[in-house]
Design a protein around this motif. Sequence first.
Motif, PDB file in Angstrom:
ATOM      1  N   LEU A 117       0.815  -1.213   0.000  1.00 41.88           N
ATOM      2  CA  LEU A 117       0.000   0.000   0.000  1.00 41.88           C
ATOM      3  C   LEU A 117       0.852   1.267   0.000  1.00 41.88           C
ATOM      4  CD1 LEU A 117      -2.745   1.368   0.059  1.00 41.88           C
ATOM      5  CD2 LEU A 117      -2.770   1.092   2.555  1.00 41.88           C
ATOM      6  N   PRO A 118       1.829   1.425   0.904  1.00 42.56           N
ATOM      7  CA  PRO A 118       2.656   2.635   0.833  1.00 42.56           C
ATOM      8  C   PRO A 118       3.476   2.715  -0.448  1.00 42.56           C
ATOM      9  CG  PRO A 118       3.494   1.116   2.501  1.00 42.56           C
ATOM     10  CD  PRO A 118       2.156   0.615   2.089  1.00 42.56           C
ATOM     11  N   ALA A 119       3.899   1.573  -0.993  1.00 48.40           N
ATOM     12  CA  ALA A 119       4.635   1.595  -2.266  1.00 48.40           C
ATOM     13  C   ALA A 119       3.754   2.122  -3.382  1.00 48.40           C
ATOM     14  CB  ALA A 119       5.137   0.197  -2.600  1.00 48.40           C
ATOM     15  N   TRP A 120       2.471   1.751  -3.345  1.00 50.91           N
ATOM     16  CA  TRP A 120       1.528   2.226  -4.364  1.00 50.91           C
ATOM     17  C   TRP A 120       1.213   3.708  -4.165  1.00 50.91           C
ATOM     18  CZ3 TRP A 120      -4.116   2.958  -3.855  1.00 50.91           C
ATOM     19  CH2 TRP A 120      -4.749   3.164  -5.078  1.00 50.91           C
ATOM     20  N   PRO A 194       7.828   6.722 -29.347  1.00 54.80           N
ATOM     21  CA  PRO A 194       7.135   7.299 -28.176  1.00 54.80           C
ATOM     22  C   PRO A 194       5.642   7.442 -28.429  1.00 54.80           C
ATOM     23  CG  PRO A 194       8.391   8.987 -29.341  1.00 54.80           C
ATOM     24  CD  PRO A 194       8.774   7.679 -29.961  1.00 54.80           C
ATOM     25  N   LEU A 195       4.872   7.184 -27.390  1.00 57.17           N
ATOM     26  CA  LEU A 195       3.423   7.325 -27.475  1.00 57.17           C
ATOM     27  C   LEU A 195       3.000   8.682 -26.933  1.00 57.17           C
ATOM     28  CD1 LEU A 195       2.368   3.810 -26.178  1.00 57.17           C
ATOM     29  CD2 LEU A 195       1.706   4.757 -28.399  1.00 57.17           C
ATOM     30  N   PRO A 196       1.970   9.297 -27.529  1.00 54.13           N
ATOM     31  CA  PRO A 196       1.473  10.557 -26.968  1.00 54.13           C
ATOM     32  C   PRO A 196       0.842  10.324 -25.604  1.00 54.13           C
ATOM     33  CG  PRO A 196      -0.014   9.737 -28.660  1.00 54.13           C
ATOM     34  CD  PRO A 196       1.195   8.854 -28.700  1.00 54.13           C
ATOM     35  N   PHE A 197       0.775  11.391 -24.814  1.00 53.03           N
ATOM     36  CA  PHE A 197       0.163  11.290 -23.486  1.00 53.03           C
ATOM     37  C   PHE A 197      -1.278  10.835 -23.610  1.00 53.03           C
ATOM     38  CE2 PHE A 197      -2.526  13.178 -20.221  1.00 53.03           C
ATOM     39  CZ  PHE A 197      -1.946  12.646 -19.070  1.00 53.03           C
ATOM     40  N   SER A 198      -1.694   9.961 -22.711  1.00 54.37           N
ATOM     41  CA  SER A 198      -3.067   9.465 -22.700  1.00 54.37           C
ATOM     42  C   SER A 198      -3.558   9.419 -21.258  1.00 54.37           C
ATOM     43  CB  SER A 198      -3.143   8.066 -23.327  1.00 54.37           C
ATOM     44  OG  SER A 198      -4.404   7.474 -23.087  1.00 54.37           O
ATOM     45  N   SER A 199      -4.587  10.202 -20.972  1.00 57.21           N
ATOM     46  CA  SER A 199      -5.151  10.167 -19.620  1.00 57.21           C
ATOM     47  C   SER A 199      -5.800   8.816 -19.342  1.00 57.21           C
ATOM     48  CB  SER A 199      -6.174  11.295 -19.451  1.00 57.21           C
ATOM     49  OG  SER A 199      -7.189  11.207 -20.441  1.00 57.21           O
ATOM     50  N   PHE A 200      -6.349   8.189 -20.391  1.00 51.83           N
ATOM     51  CA  PHE A 200      -6.956   6.871 -20.223  1.00 51.83           C
ATOM     52  C   PHE A 200      -5.900   5.861 -19.775  1.00 51.83           C
ATOM     53  CE2 PHE A 200      -8.082   2.671 -22.031  1.00 51.83           C
ATOM     54  CZ  PHE A 200      -9.280   2.458 -21.379  1.00 51.83           C
ATOM     55  N   ARG A 201      -4.738   5.881 -20.439  1.00 47.72           N
ATOM     56  CA  ARG A 201      -3.656   4.968 -20.080  1.00 47.72           C
ATOM     57  C   ARG A 201      -3.217   5.194 -18.635  1.00 47.72           C
ATOM     58  NH1 ARG A 201       0.574   7.026 -22.748  1.00 47.72           N
ATOM     59  NH2 ARG A 201      -0.276   6.275 -24.737  1.00 47.72           N
ATOM     60  N   ARG A 202      -3.112   6.443 -18.256  1.00 42.07           N
ATOM     61  CA  ARG A 202      -2.639   6.769 -16.907  1.00 42.07           C
ATOM     62  C   ARG A 202      -3.640   6.315 -15.850  1.00 42.07           C
ATOM     63  NH1 ARG A 202      -0.209  12.694 -15.240  1.00 42.07           N
ATOM     64  NH2 ARG A 202       0.524  12.127 -13.149  1.00 42.07           N
ATOM     65  N   VAL A 203      -4.927   6.550 -16.099  1.00 44.70           N
ATOM     66  CA  VAL A 203      -5.955   6.149 -15.132  1.00 44.70           C
ATOM     67  C   VAL A 203      -6.011   4.628 -15.008  1.00 44.70           C
ATOM     68  CG1 VAL A 203      -8.438   6.094 -14.701  1.00 44.70           C
ATOM     69  CG2 VAL A 203      -7.343   8.233 -15.403  1.00 44.70           C
ATOM     70  N   VAL A 204      -5.963   3.938 -16.152  1.00 42.68           N
ATOM     71  CA  VAL A 204      -6.028   2.473 -16.133  1.00 42.68           C
ATOM     72  C   VAL A 204      -4.836   1.902 -15.376  1.00 42.68           C
ATOM     73  CG1 VAL A 204      -5.857   0.410 -17.580  1.00 42.68           C
ATOM     74  CG2 VAL A 204      -7.416   2.258 -18.214  1.00 42.68           C
ATOM     75  N   GLY A 206      -3.171   3.320 -12.976  1.00 47.11           N
ATOM     76  CA  GLY A 206      -3.363   3.563 -11.548  1.00 47.11           C
ATOM     77  C   GLY A 206      -4.396   2.636 -10.931  1.00 47.11           C
ATOM     78  N   ILE A 207      -5.403   2.266 -11.718  1.00 51.29           N
ATOM     79  CA  ILE A 207      -6.469   1.396 -11.216  1.00 51.29           C
ATOM     80  C   ILE A 207      -5.931   0.019 -10.856  1.00 51.29           C
ATOM     81  CG2 ILE A 207      -8.486   0.069 -11.994  1.00 51.29           C
ATOM     82  CD1 ILE A 207      -9.454   2.599 -13.407  1.00 51.29           C
ATOM     83  N   GLN A 208      -4.962  -0.464 -11.635  1.00 49.62           N
ATOM     84  CA  GLN A 208      -4.492  -1.842 -11.446  1.00 49.62           C
ATOM     85  C   GLN A 208      -3.998  -2.088 -10.020  1.00 49.62           C
ATOM     86  OE1 GLN A 208      -5.116  -3.904 -14.079  1.00 49.62           O
ATOM     87  NE2 GLN A 208      -5.919  -1.987 -14.930  1.00 49.62           N
ATOM     88  N   GLY A 209      -3.128  -1.209  -9.534  1.00 45.53           N
ATOM     89  CA  GLY A 209      -2.596  -1.394  -8.189  1.00 45.53           C
ATOM     90  C   GLY A 209      -3.676  -1.326  -7.133  1.00 45.53           C
ATOM     91  N   ALA A 234      -9.476  -6.397 -17.960  1.00 47.58           N
ATOM     92  CA  ALA A 234     -10.109  -6.037 -19.229  1.00 47.58           C
ATOM     93  C   ALA A 234      -9.726  -4.614 -19.644  1.00 47.58           C
ATOM     94  CB  ALA A 234     -11.626  -6.166 -19.114  1.00 47.58           C
ATOM     95  N   LEU A 235      -9.752  -3.681 -18.688  1.00 50.03           N
ATOM     96  CA  LEU A 235      -9.347  -2.309 -18.993  1.00 50.03           C
ATOM     97  C   LEU A 235      -7.880  -2.245 -19.423  1.00 50.03           C
ATOM     98  CD1 LEU A 235     -11.026  -0.282 -16.095  1.00 50.03           C
ATOM     99  CD2 LEU A 235     -11.511  -0.071 -18.534  1.00 50.03           C
ATOM    100  N   LEU A 236      -7.037  -3.022 -18.760  1.00 52.01           N
ATOM    101  CA  LEU A 236      -5.615  -3.017 -19.105  1.00 52.01           C
ATOM    102  C   LEU A 236      -5.391  -3.571 -20.504  1.00 52.01           C
ATOM    103  CD1 LEU A 236      -2.821  -2.349 -17.962  1.00 52.01           C
ATOM    104  CD2 LEU A 236      -2.677  -4.706 -17.144  1.00 52.01           C
ATOM    105  N   LEU A 237      -6.116  -4.618 -20.866  1.00 57.35           N
ATOM    106  CA  LEU A 237      -5.997  -5.179 -22.216  1.00 57.35           C
ATOM    107  C   LEU A 237      -6.449  -4.178 -23.269  1.00 57.35           C
ATOM    108  CD1 LEU A 237      -7.271  -8.813 -21.551  1.00 57.35           C
ATOM    109  CD2 LEU A 237      -4.934  -8.132 -22.133  1.00 57.35           C
ATOM    110  N   VAL A 238      -7.513  -3.450 -22.967  1.00 55.52           N
ATOM    111  CA  VAL A 238      -7.978  -2.413 -23.896  1.00 55.52           C
ATOM    112  C   VAL A 238      -6.924  -1.330 -24.055  1.00 55.52           C
ATOM    113  CG1 VAL A 238      -9.668  -0.559 -24.227  1.00 55.52           C
ATOM    114  CG2 VAL A 238     -10.428  -2.835 -23.506  1.00 55.52           C
TER     115      VAL A 238
END
Length: 255
Positions: A117-120, A194-204, A206-209, A234-238
């Motif tokens: 938890l603290p690492a996350w 390099p990939l452009p910034f994606s808020s979807f990628r960042r949120v997904v 963060g959700i995993q942990g 499923a979100l991570l695969l997307v």
Amino acid sequence: MPLAPPTAPPPSARRDGVLAFAALGSGLVVLGAATGTTPAVLALSVLLGLAVLGAVVRSTVRRRTEPYGPADRVTVARSVLVALCAALLPAGLVPVLATPADGPAGAWCWAVVALALPAWVLDGIDGRVARRTGTATRAGARFDQEVDAALLLVLSLAVAARLGLPGSWWVLLIGALRYLFLLGLRVRPAWRRPLPFSSFRRVVAGIQGGVLLGALVPLIPLPLAVTATAAALALLLVSFGRDVLRLERSARGLS
């Protein structure tokens, strides 16, 4: 004025590496006394902890082109917690593999959560520190990503044990996707763009942990843990699928 790239590992990186190993050693002593595992399992725990932390410290000490900053220090601290989580895995996985019907002990699950938890949570701090101190670097960002990947791999192994092995093998995909992608780079070098910034990628990401930590809490019913973990995967695969498709289109010159 930008700092000149160091030609040798800065003393702070070496000092933090020594402190990190000292902290890991202390944690391993406590782990061995608290778990009371067999010498073979304890030896495996030590090897896993040293392997994780050794890879992290090596990457900072070998850095030459970009400076080692305060945000990296936070990431090193996170890596000690991740290494201790990895060291805890044998104590929980060995009994589960021997008698899958029993599942891991609740105390073991709580111990992994207490370290992970603290690492996350600290994952959201190192980037903020880098931006506020003006010490953000590409090497630091990659360093942070690798520690994140190691944490997800450790948590996915722990959650798979709680949900029931071998039936819950699919949970391991959450921790393995990053490494599968890196293997894919050897086959498809065009994915290195390099990939452009994606808020979807960042949120997904963060959700995993968060989902894995929740699924590991003994108070959470197993059906709910399975559903939440499957949704996170499923979100991570997307997310990975979108990025790979974008990289392929870019490699072929498509808009």
